[in-house]
Scaffold this motif. Structure first.
Motif, short mmCIF file in Angstrom:
data_model
loop_
_atom_site.label_atom_id
_atom_site.label_comp_id
_atom_site.label_asym_id
_atom_site.label_seq_id
_atom_site.Cartn_x
_atom_site.Cartn_y
_atom_site.Cartn_z
N GLY A 1 33.85 47.53 46.26
CA GLY A 1 34.20 48.19 45.01
C GLY A 1 33.52 47.54 43.83
O GLY A 1 32.94 46.45 43.93
N ASP A 2 33.59 48.23 42.71
CA ASP A 2 33.05 47.76 41.44
C ASP A 2 34.24 47.51 40.52
O ASP A 2 34.96 48.45 40.16
CB ASP A 2 32.11 48.81 40.86
N PHE A 3 34.46 46.26 40.14
CA PHE A 3 35.69 45.98 39.38
C PHE A 3 35.68 46.59 37.99
O PHE A 3 36.72 46.65 37.33
CB PHE A 3 36.03 44.48 39.36
N HIS A 4 34.54 47.08 37.52
CA HIS A 4 34.53 47.80 36.25
C HIS A 4 35.02 49.24 36.40
O HIS A 4 35.64 49.79 35.49
CB HIS A 4 33.11 47.82 35.66
N ARG A 5 34.76 49.84 37.54
CA ARG A 5 35.06 51.26 37.73
C ARG A 5 36.31 51.52 38.58
O ARG A 5 36.98 52.53 38.39
CB ARG A 5 33.86 51.97 38.39
N ASP A 6 36.58 50.63 39.52
CA ASP A 6 37.60 50.89 40.53
C ASP A 6 38.88 50.11 40.25
O ASP A 6 38.84 49.01 39.69
CB ASP A 6 37.08 50.53 41.92
N GLU A 7 40.00 50.67 40.68
CA GLU A 7 41.25 49.94 40.67
C GLU A 7 41.24 48.90 41.78
O GLU A 7 40.49 49.02 42.76
CB GLU A 7 42.43 50.90 40.86
N PHE A 8 42.06 47.88 41.66
CA PHE A 8 42.11 46.81 42.65
C PHE A 8 43.09 47.16 43.76
O PHE A 8 44.07 47.88 43.53
CB PHE A 8 42.54 45.50 42.00
N PRO A 9 42.87 46.66 44.97
CA PRO A 9 43.83 46.88 46.05
C PRO A 9 45.21 46.31 45.70
O PRO A 9 45.29 45.24 45.09
CB PRO A 9 43.21 46.13 47.24
N PRO A 10 46.29 46.99 46.08
CA PRO A 10 47.64 46.46 45.84
C PRO A 10 47.83 45.12 46.53
O PRO A 10 47.35 44.92 47.66
CB PRO A 10 48.55 47.53 46.45
N THR A 11 48.51 44.20 45.89
CA THR A 11 48.63 42.84 46.42
C THR A 11 49.77 42.11 45.74
O THR A 11 50.36 42.61 44.77
CB THR A 11 47.31 42.08 46.26
N GLU A 12 50.04 40.91 46.20
CA GLU A 12 51.01 40.03 45.55
C GLU A 12 50.34 39.04 44.62
O GLU A 12 51.00 38.40 43.80
CB GLU A 12 51.81 39.28 46.61
N LEU B 1 35.99 36.03 34.72
CA LEU B 1 36.29 36.45 33.35
C LEU B 1 35.37 35.79 32.34
O LEU B 1 35.10 36.36 31.28
CB LEU B 1 37.75 36.16 33.02
N SER B 2 34.84 34.60 32.66
CA SER B 2 33.91 33.94 31.74
C SER B 2 32.59 34.69 31.65
O SER B 2 31.78 34.42 30.75
CB SER B 2 33.66 32.50 32.19
N GLY B 3 32.35 35.62 32.56
CA GLY B 3 31.11 36.40 32.52
C GLY B 3 31.18 37.62 31.64
O GLY B 3 30.17 38.34 31.51
N TRP B 4 32.36 37.87 31.01
CA TRP B 4 32.54 39.12 30.29
C TRP B 4 33.25 38.90 28.96
O TRP B 4 33.85 37.86 28.72
CB TRP B 4 33.33 40.11 31.17
N GLY C 1 37.49 41.49 29.79
CA GLY C 1 38.45 40.61 30.46
C GLY C 1 39.86 41.17 30.39
O GLY C 1 40.60 41.13 31.38
N LEU C 2 40.25 41.68 29.24
CA LEU C 2 41.58 42.27 29.09
C LEU C 2 41.73 43.50 29.98
O LEU C 2 42.78 43.70 30.61
CB LEU C 2 41.83 42.63 27.62
N GLU C 3 40.68 44.31 30.07
CA GLU C 3 40.72 45.48 30.95
C GLU C 3 40.90 45.06 32.40
O GLU C 3 41.70 45.67 33.15
CB GLU C 3 39.42 46.28 30.80
N LEU C 4 40.20 44.01 32.84
CA LEU C 4 40.33 43.54 34.21
C LEU C 4 41.72 42.97 34.46
O LEU C 4 42.31 43.17 35.54
CB LEU C 4 39.27 42.49 34.51
N LEU C 5 42.28 42.26 33.50
CA LEU C 5 43.62 41.70 33.67
C LEU C 5 44.67 42.81 33.69
O LEU C 5 45.69 42.69 34.42
CB LEU C 5 43.92 40.69 32.56
N LYS D 1 44.13 45.76 34.98
CA LYS D 1 44.02 46.26 36.36
C LYS D 1 44.76 45.34 37.32
O LYS D 1 45.42 45.80 38.27
CB LYS D 1 42.55 46.37 36.77
N ALA D 2 44.62 44.04 37.10
CA ALA D 2 45.32 43.08 37.96
C ALA D 2 46.83 43.27 37.84
O ALA D 2 47.55 43.19 38.85
CB ALA D 2 44.93 41.66 37.57
N HIS D 3 47.32 43.54 36.64
CA HIS D 3 48.76 43.75 36.44
C HIS D 3 49.22 44.98 37.19
O HIS D 3 50.29 44.98 37.82
CB HIS D 3 49.05 43.87 34.94
N ARG D 4 48.41 46.04 37.16
CA ARG D 4 48.77 47.25 37.89
C ARG D 4 48.75 47.02 39.41
O ARG D 4 49.55 47.60 40.14
CB ARG D 4 47.82 48.40 37.53
N ALA D 5 47.82 46.20 39.87
CA ALA D 5 47.69 45.96 41.31
C ALA D 5 48.79 45.05 41.85
O ALA D 5 49.13 45.12 43.03
CB ALA D 5 46.32 45.35 41.61
#
Length: 332
Positions: free
Chosen positions: A221-232, A240-243, A248-252, A254-258
């Motif tokens: 997957g592409d973490f910019h376009r795709d949702e993350f797999p459900p997990t704990e 995050l230091s690369g962006w 970074g907030l968008e990725l976090l 997504k992490a909260h939703r996953a």
């Protein structure tokens, strides 16, 4: 005579080149196990003696290697963990990445200073289009990430609170160094590397090498376009230091939703001191992120702010003895 700090800064480019060549041609591997004079090293490794002598003189002057009264060179004990290619903490892969990728991009800084990063980068390929452009570049980049990640991950895993966690997803997890460290230390845990499709075969190699069938898998997957797999548990290591803060907030988010309720997110990265005056490796890589990616390094407080904006609470900061630190946020 230049001040010592300035002298090392001015001549450091020569030392980096010498370090890379000595690693590439097996010099450090030999000196980690035995002392030897230049002629013996050259003969054993099939190297030109004069050129080798000049490299060794430079490395000795920098204090990287040492020479005894009989002219035999050896690695000081404190250097062995970092220069012996058999060591988990070897910097050889990182040096290879710096010499073969980073240095070619540093001249962009001149344009950034005069025209700005956005204007210069508009005519250049995206960062990971460069790093994954060929199988050779992909392999070199993943090797560098393994060396930067695996050993310190073994130190950070006990601080992650993974006992009782059934599954984690490592976002942009390369060939799986953090996952391997987590699985080795946590019976019953399963892990997924979420990465670009090009990385899949390398994760498969990791599964085979470490006997992790049924415990480590790969999700393309592409973490910019795709949702993350459900997990704990969602892990970000040197991601995050690369962006930018916005990405970074968008990725976090997504992490909260996953994350399942009660889950957590792990940010593992270099941290600036609160006053942003160091440490030196963070300042160096902060400049590197400017040319190799689109991000920057942050303080612990800045990461906590991003986590809280994404909905995570009860944030914790855990320090290691190495360059990579840990910030945890919880989904309550």
């Amino acid at each position: 005579m230049l001040p010592k700090v300035l002298e090392e800064a001015v001549y450091g480019v020569y030392a980096t080149t010498a370090l890379h060549l000595a690693d590439k041609h097996g010099v450090f591997g030999l000196l980690a196990t035995q002392g030897a004079p230049t002629d013996k090293i050259a003969a054993e490794l099939g190297l030109d003696e004069e050129t080798l002598d000049r490299l060794l003189l430079l490395l000795d002057s920098f204090g990287v290697i040492e020479r005894d009264e009989r002219g035999a060179y050896r690695l000081p004990a404190e250097m062995v963990p970092f220069l012996d290619p058999r060591s988990a903490r070897s910097v050889g892969g990182f040096l290879n990445h710096v010499m073969n990728s980073t240095l070619a991009r540093l001249p962009q800084l001149d344009g950034y200073l005069t025209a700005g990063k956005s204007a210069v980068d508009a005519a250049l390929p995206a960062p990971f289009d460069v790093m994954y452009r060929t199988p050779k570049l992909t392999e070199e980049f993943l090797a560098a990430m393994w060396e930067l990640t695996y050993d310190v991950s073994r130190e950070l895993v006990p601080r992650c609170g993974l006992d009782g966690v059934g599954h984690l997803v490592d976002i942009g997890g390369a060939s799986g160094p953090f996952c391997v460290a987590a699985l080795e230390a946590t019976p019953g845990l399963r892990a997924t590397v979420f990465e670009l499709p090009e990385v899949g075969p390398y994760v498969a190699d990791t599964v085979e090498k470490y006997g992790l069938q049924g415990r480590l898998d790969f999700a393309a997957g592409d973490f910019h376009r795709d949702e993350f797999p459900p997990t704990e548990c969602v892990a970000f290591g040197y991601i995050l230091s690369g962006w930018t803060d916005e990405t970074g907030l968008e990725l976090l988010r997504k992490a909260h939703r996953a994350c399942a309720d009660g889950g957590r997110v792990l940010i593992m990265d270099r941290l600036f001191d609160d006053d942003r005056r160091g440490p030196l490796p963070t300042a160096v890589m902060n400049l590197s992120m400017h040319v190799e990616a689109k991000g920057r390094h942050r303080t612990a407080a800045e990461y906590t702010g991003l986590l809280e904006s994404a909905g995570f609470t009860d944030c914790q900061v855990h320090r290691s003895t190495q360059d990579k630190q840990l910030v945890i946020g919880f989904k309550r």
